[in-house]
Design a protein around this motif. Structure first.
Motif, PDB file in Angstrom:
ATOM      1  N   VAL A  78       0.834  -1.208   0.000  1.00  0.00           N
ATOM      2  CA  VAL A  78       0.000   0.000   0.000  1.00  0.00           C
ATOM      3  C   VAL A  78       0.867   1.256   0.000  1.00  0.00           C
ATOM      4  O   VAL A  78       0.595   2.215  -0.732  1.00  0.00           O
ATOM      5  N   LYS A  79       1.931   1.242   0.794  1.00  0.00           N
ATOM      6  CA  LYS A  79       2.815   2.406   0.869  1.00  0.00           C
ATOM      7  C   LYS A  79       3.463   2.702  -0.471  1.00  0.00           C
ATOM      8  O   LYS A  79       3.595   3.866  -0.873  1.00  0.00           O
ATOM      9  N   GLU A  80       3.859   1.639  -1.196  1.00  0.00           N
ATOM     10  CA  GLU A  80       4.517   1.837  -2.482  1.00  0.00           C
ATOM     11  C   GLU A  80       3.606   2.542  -3.486  1.00  0.00           C
ATOM     12  O   GLU A  80       4.077   3.347  -4.294  1.00  0.00           O
ATOM     13  N   PHE A  81       2.309   2.266  -3.400  1.00  0.00           N
ATOM     14  CA  PHE A  81       1.373   2.825  -4.378  1.00  0.00           C
ATOM     15  C   PHE A  81       0.380   3.792  -3.733  1.00  0.00           C
ATOM     16  O   PHE A  81      -0.725   3.966  -4.241  1.00  0.00           O
ATOM     17  N   ILE A  82       0.784   4.420  -2.642  1.00  0.00           N
ATOM     18  CA  ILE A  82      -0.145   5.277  -1.905  1.00  0.00           C
ATOM     19  C   ILE A  82      -0.644   6.446  -2.747  1.00  0.00           C
ATOM     20  O   ILE A  82      -1.816   6.831  -2.654  1.00  0.00           O
ATOM     21  N   ASP A  83       0.218   7.003  -3.589  1.00  0.00           N
ATOM     22  CA  ASP A  83      -0.230   8.119  -4.444  1.00  0.00           C
ATOM     23  C   ASP A  83      -1.282   7.643  -5.438  1.00  0.00           C
ATOM     24  O   ASP A  83      -2.298   8.324  -5.658  1.00  0.00           O
ATOM     25  N   GLU A  84      -1.043   6.477  -6.033  1.00  0.00           N
ATOM     26  CA  GLU A  84      -1.998   5.928  -6.997  1.00  0.00           C
ATOM     27  C   GLU A  84      -3.305   5.533  -6.316  1.00  0.00           C
ATOM     28  O   GLU A  84      -4.385   5.647  -6.909  1.00  0.00           O
ATOM     29  N   ILE A  85      -3.223   5.075  -5.077  1.00  0.00           N
ATOM     30  CA  ILE A  85      -4.431   4.731  -4.318  1.00  0.00           C
ATOM     31  C   ILE A  85      -5.216   6.001  -3.974  1.00  0.00           C
ATOM     32  O   ILE A  85      -6.439   6.060  -4.119  1.00  0.00           O
ATOM     33  N   ASN A  86      -4.501   7.021  -3.545  1.00  0.00           N
ATOM     34  CA  ASN A  86      -5.161   8.264  -3.162  1.00  0.00           C
ATOM     35  C   ASN A  86      -5.830   8.978  -4.333  1.00  0.00           C
ATOM     36  O   ASN A  86      -6.871   9.625  -4.173  1.00  0.00           O
ATOM     37  N   ASN A  87      -5.238   8.856  -5.525  1.00  0.00           N
ATOM     38  CA  ASN A  87      -5.846   9.537  -6.678  1.00  0.00           C
ATOM     39  C   ASN A  87      -6.812   8.641  -7.458  1.00  0.00           C
ATOM     40  O   ASN A  87      -7.354   9.057  -8.480  1.00  0.00           O
ATOM     41  N   GLY A  88      -7.027   7.411  -6.957  1.00  0.00           N
ATOM     42  CA  GLY A  88      -8.021   6.531  -7.557  1.00  0.00           C
ATOM     43  C   GLY A  88      -7.538   5.698  -8.717  1.00  0.00           C
ATOM     44  O   GLY A  88      -8.329   4.965  -9.321  1.00  0.00           O
ATOM     45  N   THR A  89      -6.260   5.760  -9.032  1.00  0.00           N
ATOM     46  CA  THR A  89      -5.726   4.938 -10.117  1.00  0.00           C
ATOM     47  C   THR A  89      -5.702   3.469  -9.720  1.00  0.00           C
ATOM     48  O   THR A  89      -6.060   2.591 -10.518  1.00  0.00           O
ATOM     49  N   VAL A  90      -5.298   3.189  -8.497  1.00  0.00           N
ATOM     50  CA  VAL A  90      -5.270   1.831  -7.954  1.00  0.00           C
ATOM     51  C   VAL A  90      -6.324   1.730  -6.857  1.00  0.00           C
ATOM     52  O   VAL A  90      -6.352   2.557  -5.940  1.00  0.00           O
ATOM     53  N   VAL A  91      -7.199   0.743  -6.969  1.00  0.00           N
ATOM     54  CA  VAL A  91      -8.291   0.569  -6.004  1.00  0.00           C
ATOM     55  C   VAL A  91      -8.149  -0.793  -5.333  1.00  0.00           C
ATOM     56  O   VAL A  91      -8.108  -1.826  -6.016  1.00  0.00           O
ATOM     57  N   ILE A  92      -8.050  -0.801  -4.017  1.00  0.00           N
ATOM     58  CA  ILE A  92      -7.921  -2.033  -3.254  1.00  0.00           C
ATOM     59  C   ILE A  92      -9.306  -2.637  -3.050  1.00  0.00           C
ATOM     60  O   ILE A  92     -10.182  -2.002  -2.450  1.00  0.00           O
ATOM     61  N   CYS A  93      -9.508  -3.852  -3.545  1.00  0.00           N
ATOM     62  CA  CYS A  93     -10.824  -4.500  -3.486  1.00  0.00           C
ATOM     63  C   CYS A  93     -10.718  -5.853  -2.787  1.00  0.00           C
ATOM     64  O   CYS A  93     -10.927  -6.905  -3.407  1.00  0.00           O
ATOM     65  N   HIS A  94     -10.414  -5.835  -1.511  1.00  0.00           N
ATOM     66  CA  HIS A  94     -10.294  -7.089  -0.783  1.00  0.00           C
ATOM     67  C   HIS A  94     -11.630  -7.479  -0.156  1.00  0.00           C
ATOM     68  O   HIS A  94     -12.511  -6.635   0.050  1.00  0.00           O
ATOM     69  N   SER A  95     -11.755  -8.772   0.098  1.00  0.00           N
ATOM     70  CA  SER A  95     -12.965  -9.305   0.728  1.00  0.00           C
ATOM     71  C   SER A  95     -12.582 -10.090   1.968  1.00  0.00           C
ATOM     72  O   SER A  95     -11.595 -10.828   1.969  1.00  0.00           O
ATOM     73  N   MET A  96     -13.389  -9.952   2.998  1.00  0.00           N
ATOM     74  CA  MET A  96     -13.196 -10.704   4.234  1.00  0.00           C
ATOM     75  C   MET A  96     -14.387 -11.645   4.434  1.00  0.00           C
ATOM     76  O   MET A  96     -15.505 -11.171   4.575  1.00  0.00           O
ATOM     77  N   PRO A  97     -14.181 -12.969   4.394  1.00  0.00           N
ATOM     78  CA  PRO A  97     -12.878 -13.615   4.326  1.00  0.00           C
ATOM     79  C   PRO A  97     -12.345 -13.780   2.902  1.00  0.00           C
ATOM     80  O   PRO A  97     -11.149 -13.899   2.712  1.00  0.00           O
ATOM     81  N   SER A  98     -13.257 -13.807   1.896  1.00  0.00           N
ATOM     82  CA  SER A  98     -12.829 -14.151   0.548  1.00  0.00           C
ATOM     83  C   SER A  98     -13.884 -13.709  -0.461  1.00  0.00           C
ATOM     84  O   SER A  98     -14.944 -13.195  -0.092  1.00  0.00           O
ATOM     85  N   ILE A  99     -13.601 -13.928  -1.740  1.00  0.00           N
ATOM     86  CA  ILE A  99     -14.529 -13.558  -2.806  1.00  0.00           C
ATOM     87  C   ILE A  99     -15.882 -14.240  -2.629  1.00  0.00           C
ATOM     88  O   ILE A  99     -16.914 -13.726  -3.074  1.00  0.00           O
ATOM     89  N   GLU A 100     -15.890 -15.387  -1.948  1.00  0.00           N
ATOM     90  CA  GLU A 100     -17.148 -16.101  -1.730  1.00  0.00           C
ATOM     91  C   GLU A 100     -18.132 -15.270  -0.906  1.00  0.00           C
ATOM     92  O   GLU A 100     -19.347 -15.425  -1.046  1.00  0.00           O
TER      93      GLU A 100
END
Length: 251
Positions: free
Chosen positions: A129-151
């Motif tokens: 996340v730190k490596e791509f924080i600028d891209e995350i903040n400007n919406g270029t990279v979007v983190i789409c995790h699921s808890m517990p999983s895609i199911e």
């Protein structure tokens, strides 16, 4: 674990067409290279990219979404292989995409169940996340995790809007099985086989049935409202959630 190396392609233009499920990744890349060499590419909409930490489940789900709906994605790579160690693989994928597509939007899909309890994995995630924080903040990279999983994302397509904390695949699959197994042409195998093995997933019937009758819109609404409600009281860590909804809202 199999780790595919990124294919090198000199001066490859932007990906303006969604990946077609009937065409192999190699054929797509050869076509793109030919178009680049002859200057024949017709520029159009730059579809979002999806990279995933999964293997078959996510791969076929998004490929069928491409075919069955108006949602279109570039799925890179077309064959995900086993990229469960996403903190190592995703940065390579992201850098490769952005080097050719400065206007790209990239959705990173992965499961959270094996991450949140492992201190080493959490540190790797934080570094990612730190490596791509600028891209995350400007919406270029979007983190789409699921808890517990895609199911859990699949579970939200049905009437049962579960918000309790399901800590692992076993917990969510028990709730999901009665709903999703009838979506398959052959619902007799165990759910883990249906959702993991290519011979069951490649038939788009399961995704068609999964999203019919507004169930995709229902899942999107449930996922967003559940997360917002939990974050409002700082309690997201005590329930299941899925940020996959962001893909379908274009966020």
């Amino acid at each position: 674990m199999c780790k595919r190396e990124l294919a090198e392609s000199a001066e490859e233009p932007k990906y303006f067409a969604s990946v077609q499920s009937a065409t192999s990744e190699v054929e797509n890349e050869n076509k793109e290279q030919q178009e680049a060499e002859h200057g024949t590419r017709e520029m159009g909409i730059l579809y979002p990219f999806i990279i995933s930490g999964g293997k078959n489940t996510e791969r076929f789900y998004f490929k069928h979404i491409n075919d069955l709906t108006d949602y279109k994605f570039n799925i890179k790579p077309e064959y995900f292989a086993d990229e469960s160690n996403y903190t190592e693989v995703f940065p390579k994928r992201i850098r490769e995409i952005l080097s050719r597509n400065t206007d790209a939007k990239i959705y990173c899909v992965f499961d959270w169940d094996t991450i949140y309890t492992d201190e080493t994995c959490l540190k790797r995630h934080d570094a990612f996340v730190k490596e791509f924080i600028d891209e995350i903040n400007n919406g270029t990279v979007v983190i789409c995790h699921s808890m517990p999983s895609i199911e859990y994302w699949f579970l939200l397509h049905f009437e049962e809007n579960c918000t309790e904390l399901l800590k692992d695949y076993s917990a969510v699959s028990t709730r999901l099985a009665p709903h999703i197994k009838p979506c398959f042409s052959d619902p007799t195998p165990k759910l883990k086989k249906l959702l993991k093995m290519e011979k069951y997933l490649k038939d788009s019937t399961w995704v068609k049935n999964l999203i019919d009758d507004g169930k995709l819109e229902k899942a999107t609404k449930y996922a967003e409202s559940n997360i917002n409600a939990a974050k409002a009281i700082d309690d997201l860590e005590n329930q299941s959630f899925s940020y996959v909804y962001k893909i379908f809202k274009g966020e």
